[in-house]
Design a protein around this motif. Sequence first.
Motif, PDB file in Angstrom:
ATOM      1  N   THR A   1      10.713  -4.713   4.024  1.00  0.00           N
ATOM      2  CA  THR A   1       9.418  -5.219   4.471  1.00  0.00           C
ATOM      3  C   THR A   1       8.946  -6.415   3.663  1.00  0.00           C
ATOM      4  O   THR A   1       7.854  -6.916   3.915  1.00  0.00           O
ATOM      5  CB  THR A   1       8.357  -4.108   4.392  1.00  0.00           C
ATOM      6  OG1 THR A   1       8.274  -3.642   3.053  1.00  0.00           O
ATOM      7  CG2 THR A   1       8.688  -2.978   5.334  1.00  0.00           C
ATOM      8  N   LYS A   2       9.734  -6.889   2.709  1.00  0.00           N
ATOM      9  CA  LYS A   2       9.339  -8.019   1.859  1.00  0.00           C
ATOM     10  C   LYS A   2       9.088  -9.255   2.721  1.00  0.00           C
ATOM     11  O   LYS A   2       9.866  -9.567   3.612  1.00  0.00           O
ATOM     12  CB  LYS A   2      10.436  -8.312   0.835  1.00  0.00           C
ATOM     13  CG  LYS A   2      10.082  -9.416  -0.135  1.00  0.00           C
ATOM     14  CD  LYS A   2      11.092  -9.530  -1.247  1.00  0.00           C
ATOM     15  CE  LYS A   2      12.487  -9.739  -0.703  1.00  0.00           C
ATOM     16  NZ  LYS A   2      13.460 -10.048  -1.725  1.00  0.00           N
ATOM     17  N   GLY A   3       8.002  -9.920   2.454  1.00  0.00           N
ATOM     18  CA  GLY A   3       7.687 -11.136   3.175  1.00  0.00           C
ATOM     19  C   GLY A   3       6.801 -10.912   4.385  1.00  0.00           C
ATOM     20  O   GLY A   3       6.209 -11.851   4.886  1.00  0.00           O
TER      21      GLY A   3
ATOM     22  N   PRO B   1       2.122   3.255  -4.643  1.00  0.00           N
ATOM     23  CA  PRO B   1       2.031   4.696  -4.935  1.00  0.00           C
ATOM     24  C   PRO B   1       3.402   5.382  -4.985  1.00  0.00           C
ATOM     25  O   PRO B   1       3.614   6.295  -5.791  1.00  0.00           O
ATOM     26  CB  PRO B   1       1.202   5.261  -3.784  1.00  0.00           C
ATOM     27  CG  PRO B   1       0.538   4.102  -3.157  1.00  0.00           C
ATOM     28  CD  PRO B   1       1.377   2.916  -3.439  1.00  0.00           C
ATOM     29  N   ALA B   2       4.325   4.933  -4.146  1.00  0.00           N
ATOM     30  CA  ALA B   2       5.657   5.551  -4.160  1.00  0.00           C
ATOM     31  C   ALA B   2       6.381   5.256  -5.465  1.00  0.00           C
ATOM     32  O   ALA B   2       7.049   6.134  -6.027  1.00  0.00           O
ATOM     33  CB  ALA B   2       6.475   5.053  -2.970  1.00  0.00           C
ATOM     34  N   ALA B   3       6.260   4.033  -5.972  1.00  0.00           N
ATOM     35  CA  ALA B   3       6.896   3.680  -7.247  1.00  0.00           C
ATOM     36  C   ALA B   3       6.265   4.466  -8.396  1.00  0.00           C
ATOM     37  O   ALA B   3       6.973   4.965  -9.282  1.00  0.00           O
ATOM     38  CB  ALA B   3       6.785   2.184  -7.493  1.00  0.00           C
ATOM     39  N   ALA B   4       4.937   4.597  -8.387  1.00  0.00           N
ATOM     40  CA  ALA B   4       4.266   5.381  -9.424  1.00  0.00           C
ATOM     41  C   ALA B   4       4.691   6.838  -9.348  1.00  0.00           C
ATOM     42  O   ALA B   4       4.928   7.487 -10.380  1.00  0.00           O
ATOM     43  CB  ALA B   4       2.750   5.257  -9.274  1.00  0.00           C
ATOM     44  N   GLY B   5       4.811   7.360  -8.145  1.00  0.00           N
ATOM     45  CA  GLY B   5       5.264   8.739  -7.966  1.00  0.00           C
ATOM     46  C   GLY B   5       6.694   8.927  -8.438  1.00  0.00           C
ATOM     47  O   GLY B   5       7.031   9.940  -9.053  1.00  0.00           O
ATOM     48  N   ALA B   6       7.551   7.956  -8.156  1.00  0.00           N
ATOM     49  CA  ALA B   6       8.946   8.042  -8.593  1.00  0.00           C
ATOM     50  C   ALA B   6       9.036   8.074 -10.116  1.00  0.00           C
ATOM     51  O   ALA B   6       9.796   8.860 -10.687  1.00  0.00           O
ATOM     52  CB  ALA B   6       9.752   6.869  -8.035  1.00  0.00           C
ATOM     53  N   LEU B   7       8.252   7.223 -10.774  1.00  0.00           N
ATOM     54  CA  LEU B   7       8.250   7.222 -12.242  1.00  0.00           C
ATOM     55  C   LEU B   7       7.698   8.529 -12.805  1.00  0.00           C
ATOM     56  O   LEU B   7       8.245   9.080 -13.761  1.00  0.00           O
ATOM     57  CB  LEU B   7       7.438   6.040 -12.759  1.00  0.00           C
ATOM     58  CG  LEU B   7       8.063   4.664 -12.544  1.00  0.00           C
ATOM     59  CD1 LEU B   7       7.092   3.565 -12.943  1.00  0.00           C
ATOM     60  CD2 LEU B   7       9.358   4.546 -13.326  1.00  0.00           C
TER      61      LEU B   7
ATOM     62  N   THR C   1      12.099   3.728  -2.199  1.00  0.00           N
ATOM     63  CA  THR C   1      10.981   2.796  -2.336  1.00  0.00           C
ATOM     64  C   THR C   1      11.492   1.362  -2.419  1.00  0.00           C
ATOM     65  O   THR C   1      10.962   0.469  -1.755  1.00  0.00           O
ATOM     66  CB  THR C   1      10.153   3.134  -3.586  1.00  0.00           C
ATOM     67  OG1 THR C   1       9.706   4.485  -3.486  1.00  0.00           O
ATOM     68  CG2 THR C   1       8.975   2.214  -3.742  1.00  0.00           C
ATOM     69  N   VAL C   2      12.522   1.125  -3.218  1.00  0.00           N
ATOM     70  CA  VAL C   2      13.113  -0.213  -3.318  1.00  0.00           C
ATOM     71  C   VAL C   2      13.670  -0.651  -1.970  1.00  0.00           C
ATOM     72  O   VAL C   2      13.483  -1.790  -1.543  1.00  0.00           O
ATOM     73  CB  VAL C   2      14.200  -0.248  -4.413  1.00  0.00           C
ATOM     74  CG1 VAL C   2      15.004  -1.532  -4.355  1.00  0.00           C
ATOM     75  CG2 VAL C   2      13.572  -0.071  -5.780  1.00  0.00           C
ATOM     76  N   SER C   3      14.333   0.247  -1.268  1.00  0.00           N
ATOM     77  CA  SER C   3      14.876  -0.078   0.048  1.00  0.00           C
ATOM     78  C   SER C   3      13.770  -0.456   1.028  1.00  0.00           C
ATOM     79  O   SER C   3      13.878  -1.436   1.768  1.00  0.00           O
ATOM     80  CB  SER C   3      15.667   1.117   0.587  1.00  0.00           C
ATOM     81  OG  SER C   3      16.079   0.878   1.902  1.00  0.00           O
ATOM     82  N   TYR C   4      12.691   0.307   1.039  1.00  0.00           N
ATOM     83  CA  TYR C   4      11.555   0.005   1.914  1.00  0.00           C
ATOM     84  C   TYR C   4      10.945  -1.345   1.562  1.00  0.00           C
ATOM     85  O   TYR C   4      10.633  -2.149   2.432  1.00  0.00           O
ATOM     86  CB  TYR C   4      10.499   1.107   1.813  1.00  0.00           C
ATOM     87  CG  TYR C   4       9.262   0.809   2.612  1.00  0.00           C
ATOM     88  CD1 TYR C   4       9.242   0.994   3.987  1.00  0.00           C
ATOM     89  CD2 TYR C   4       8.111   0.328   1.999  1.00  0.00           C
ATOM     90  CE1 TYR C   4       8.109   0.706   4.728  1.00  0.00           C
ATOM     91  CE2 TYR C   4       6.978   0.043   2.729  1.00  0.00           C
ATOM     92  CZ  TYR C   4       6.979   0.235   4.096  1.00  0.00           C
ATOM     93  OH  TYR C   4       5.868  -0.057   4.822  1.00  0.00           O
TER      94      TYR C   4
ATOM     95  N   ALA D   1       0.833  -1.202   0.000  1.00  0.00           N
ATOM     96  CA  ALA D   1       0.000   0.000   0.000  1.00  0.00           C
ATOM     97  C   ALA D   1       0.868   1.253   0.000  1.00  0.00           C
ATOM     98  O   ALA D   1       0.401   2.323  -0.376  1.00  0.00           O
ATOM     99  CB  ALA D   1      -0.931   0.004   1.215  1.00  0.00           C
ATOM    100  N   ALA D   2       2.097   1.142   0.413  1.00  0.00           N
ATOM    101  CA  ALA D   2       3.031   2.267   0.365  1.00  0.00           C
ATOM    102  C   ALA D   2       3.946   2.177  -0.850  1.00  0.00           C
ATOM    103  O   ALA D   2       4.299   3.197  -1.453  1.00  0.00           O
ATOM    104  CB  ALA D   2       3.869   2.293   1.641  1.00  0.00           C
ATOM    105  N   VAL D   3       4.339   0.961  -1.242  1.00  0.00           N
ATOM    106  CA  VAL D   3       5.304   0.783  -2.329  1.00  0.00           C
ATOM    107  C   VAL D   3       4.710   1.140  -3.686  1.00  0.00           C
ATOM    108  O   VAL D   3       5.361   1.813  -4.487  1.00  0.00           O
ATOM    109  CB  VAL D   3       5.842  -0.670  -2.327  1.00  0.00           C
ATOM    110  CG1 VAL D   3       6.642  -0.963  -3.576  1.00  0.00           C
ATOM    111  CG2 VAL D   3       6.693  -0.909  -1.089  1.00  0.00           C
TER     112      VAL D   3
END
Length: 109
Positions: free
Chosen positions: A76-78, A17-23, A69-72, A13-15
């Motif tokens: 939190t993966k998994g 929108p953040a990825a879309a915003g980064a692009l 975003t990638v770091s976050y 839910a955070a990744v």
Amino acid sequence: MPVIGGRPVRPLAAVVPAAAGALAVTAIWVAMPLWWAYPHADMTPTGRLLVGVIYQPLVLWGPLLGAVTVSYYRRTKGSRTAHTNTPCPANAATASEPMATVVAPGHSA
């Protein structure tokens, strides 16, 4: 936050929108270095330099947001919920031990 205050947030839910915003931000500012490279008839060289220096950091905004975003996501993966502030079990055993004092060579403790 009014609706979800105090509850964990799912990482995606955070990744997403953040990825879309980064692009989006990267796409918006990608032309700035090219704009700065060409002369403009309505600007003085000093004005062009000033505008370029002020706006050049915005070119990095998108890629840096993508990196965070990638770091976050990796952190939190998994997990189905966001990271909680619980102590690490590996550090629990050493938490009661005193910290070591580092002394520079030639000095005494």
